[in-house]
Design a protein around this motif. Structure first.
Motif, PDB file in Angstrom:
ATOM      1  N   THR A 117       0.869  -1.133   0.020  1.00 14.53           N
ATOM      2  CA  THR A 117      -0.021  -0.156  -0.125  1.00 14.53           C
ATOM      3  C   THR A 117       0.967   1.142   0.035  1.00 14.53           C
ATOM      4  O   THR A 117       1.929   1.204   0.202  1.00 14.53           O
ATOM      5  CB  THR A 117      -0.899  -0.051   1.243  1.00 14.53           C
TER       6      THR A 117
ATOM      7  N   TYR B  22     -11.818   9.801  -9.740  1.00 10.52           N
ATOM      8  CA  TYR B  22     -12.513   8.460  -9.153  1.00 10.52           C
ATOM      9  C   TYR B  22     -13.475   8.073 -10.164  1.00 10.52           C
ATOM     10  O   TYR B  22     -14.323   8.990 -10.585  1.00 10.52           O
ATOM     11  CB  TYR B  22     -12.780   8.656  -8.092  1.00 10.52           C
TER      12      TYR B  22
ATOM     13  N   LYS C 251     -16.180   4.895 -10.517  1.00  6.52           N
ATOM     14  CA  LYS C 251     -16.792   3.834  -9.820  1.00  6.52           C
ATOM     15  C   LYS C 251     -16.652   2.743 -10.838  1.00  6.52           C
ATOM     16  O   LYS C 251     -16.136   1.434 -10.465  1.00  6.52           O
ATOM     17  CB  LYS C 251     -18.494   3.927  -9.378  1.00  6.52           C
TER      18      LYS C 251
ATOM     19  N   SER D 134     -12.854   1.694 -11.170  1.00  2.49           N
ATOM     20  CA  SER D 134     -12.294   1.287  -9.872  1.00  2.49           C
ATOM     21  C   SER D 134     -12.523  -0.372  -9.943  1.00  2.49           C
ATOM     22  O   SER D 134     -12.012  -1.139  -9.336  1.00  2.49           O
ATOM     23  CB  SER D 134     -12.721   2.143  -8.924  1.00  2.49           C
TER      24      SER D 134
ATOM     25  N   THR E 260      -5.641  -2.444  -6.713  1.00  2.00           N
ATOM     26  CA  THR E 260      -6.967  -2.469  -5.920  1.00  2.00           C
ATOM     27  C   THR E 260      -6.951  -0.970  -4.987  1.00  2.00           C
ATOM     28  O   THR E 260      -7.880  -0.422  -4.899  1.00  2.00           O
ATOM     29  CB  THR E 260      -7.331  -3.573  -4.892  1.00  2.00           C
ATOM     30  N   GLU E 261      -5.709  -0.712  -4.388  1.00  2.00           N
ATOM     31  CA  GLU E 261      -5.669   0.312  -3.464  1.00  2.00           C
ATOM     32  C   GLU E 261      -5.990   1.751  -4.278  1.00  2.00           C
ATOM     33  O   GLU E 261      -6.523   2.737  -3.820  1.00  2.00           O
ATOM     34  CB  GLU E 261      -4.523   0.391  -2.789  1.00  2.00           C
TER      35      GLU E 261
ATOM     36  N   SER F  83      -7.274   2.284  -6.749  1.00  2.00           N
ATOM     37  CA  SER F  83      -8.763   2.526  -7.292  1.00  2.00           C
ATOM     38  C   SER F  83      -9.818   3.029  -6.263  1.00  2.00           C
ATOM     39  O   SER F  83     -10.857   3.382  -6.686  1.00  2.00           O
ATOM     40  CB  SER F  83      -9.174   1.024  -7.867  1.00  2.00           C
ATOM     41  N   ARG F  84      -9.356   3.192  -4.908  1.00  2.00           N
ATOM     42  CA  ARG F  84     -10.161   3.405  -3.954  1.00  2.00           C
ATOM     43  C   ARG F  84     -10.263   4.865  -3.983  1.00  2.00           C
ATOM     44  O   ARG F  84      -9.436   5.615  -4.047  1.00  2.00           O
ATOM     45  CB  ARG F  84      -9.502   2.915  -2.673  1.00  2.00           C
ATOM     46  N   PRO F  85     -11.626   5.624  -3.607  1.00  2.00           N
ATOM     47  CA  PRO F  85     -11.553   7.024  -3.616  1.00  2.00           C
ATOM     48  C   PRO F  85     -11.005   7.798  -2.678  1.00  2.00           C
ATOM     49  O   PRO F  85     -10.369   8.798  -2.897  1.00  2.00           O
ATOM     50  CB  PRO F  85     -13.108   7.103  -3.604  1.00  2.00           C
ATOM     51  N   GLU F  86     -10.909   7.046  -1.493  1.00  2.00           N
ATOM     52  CA  GLU F  86      -9.981   7.950  -0.464  1.00  2.00           C
ATOM     53  C   GLU F  86      -8.512   7.947  -0.676  1.00  2.00           C
ATOM     54  O   GLU F  86      -8.111   8.953  -0.344  1.00  2.00           O
ATOM     55  CB  GLU F  86     -10.207   7.157   1.005  1.00  2.00           C
TER      56      GLU F  86
END
Length: 335
Positions: free
Chosen positions: A129, A185, A187, A190, A255-256, A258-261
């Motif tokens: 990460t 981002y 959805k 992602s 995967t990380e 692609s996260r919005p945060e």
């Protein structure tokens, strides 16, 4: 007698108190190179492998947060420290054109493999990460007693460099990012992109490289990612990263990111940094678009933007002389 059992070695730098033993990845490939050099080769292939042996001879290893990392430390020990961070599914060798010219200019140049990449060991906890990579970089700076460093980062590496600069500003003197930008981002994307990247890199390109069909990943990169054709030696170094990258690093990182945060944090961190920043974009980069790079720089307090014509995402191999000149000029201005 197996390759690993042969008494073939590559002379490495003198040891330091914090040195760790070489990783199995390194030992395997160092013996492969030495064994092939002991056989009959074409002149071009011999030159290529002798170049790789020279890179391997600089290898050092250090344990960072429980994982052994491969790194190289070149240049005067009292020079301004410059740390190079490679990109996603790449290795420290992607910077090989840059290291000697910057070291000759007086910088202490440290390049290293992220955990799970290149010759660094895989992380059994799979903490691939931004925060995990950032913690390793912080530990590397502490162990090598580098103080405040210049950071140069490519693609994924810029997520890491930005994280450290924002949260530990005392560790970072300046930043140079190549092929990096805000990523809006989406959805649908992602949900789809991590699966696509896992499939393309882990299930297609990686098995192909292991069969020594390196030219197939190159064709993919040349058609999709690049605007300029690098020499075969660079292509082989680039695809070597495919062999040794932990497949879990691809899945977890994709995967990380692609996260919005995580994507939102890039903008927030850009607002936090006060260090001089240069963002270099390839005009034809299909991944990190120049327009989004300009938006990121606009958020910083001391940032500048440079767009390189006729360049894709792989600037380190496409236009290495440009990279060297850009870095020299920027770093000279920071002094």
């Amino acid at each position: 007698m197996s390759v690993l059992a042969q008494t073939i070695s590559i002379e490495r730098p003198p040891t330091r108190p914090f040195d760790a033993p070489p990783t199995a990845k390194y030992v395997e490939y160092a013996h492969e190179v030495a064994t092939r050099l002991a056989g009959k080769l074409s002149a071009r292939e011999r030159r290529r492998l002798e170049g790789e042996r020279a890179l391997l001879a600089r290898a050092r290893f250090v344990e960072l947060n429980g994982v052994v990392h491969h790194y190289q430390d070149v240049g005067p020990s009292d020079g301004e420290p410059l740390v190079l961070i490679h990109g996603w599914d790449c290795s420290a060798f992607w910077w090989h054109h840059v290291i000697d010219p910057l070291a000759q200019a007086g910088y202490r140049v440290i390049s290293y493999d992220l955990k799970g990449h290149g010759f660094s060991a895989n992380d059994p906890r799979q903490q691939y990460t931004v925060a995990g990579f950032s913690a390793d970089l912080q530990e590397l700076i502490r162990i090598l007693d580098l103080g405040s460093v210049h950071l140069a980062a490519f693609s994924l590496g810029a997520f890491i460099g930005l994280h450290v600069a924002a949260h530990h500003p005392d560790m970072v003197r300046s930043l140079i990012f190549f092929n990096f930008s805000l990523l809006p981002y989406n959805k649908v994307a992602s949900a789809f992109v991590p699966w696509l990247l896992d499939t393309v890199f882990n299930k297609v390109l990686r098995p192909i490289e292991r069969r020594n069909l390196w030219w197939l990943p190159f064709i993919y990169a040349r058609l999709v990612m690049a605007q300029n054709t690098p020499p075969v030696s660079d292509i082989r170094l680039g695809t070597l990263a495919l062999r040794y990258c932990d497949p879990a690093a691809v899945r977890v990182s994709a995967t990380e990111l692609s996260r919005p945060e995580i994507l939102t944090a890039v903008a927030e961190q850009a607002k936090m940094i006060r260090q001089p920043l240069l963002l270099v974009a390839g005009a034809n980069d299909p991944i990190m678009r120049p327009a989004d790079g300009r938006k990121l720089v606009a958020l910083t307090q001391n940032g500048s933007f440079l767009e390189v014509p006729k360049c894709g995402h792989l600037i380190l191999f496409e236009l290495p002389e440009h990279v060297i000149q850009i870095m020299r000029l920027f770093l000279k201005g920071v002094r």
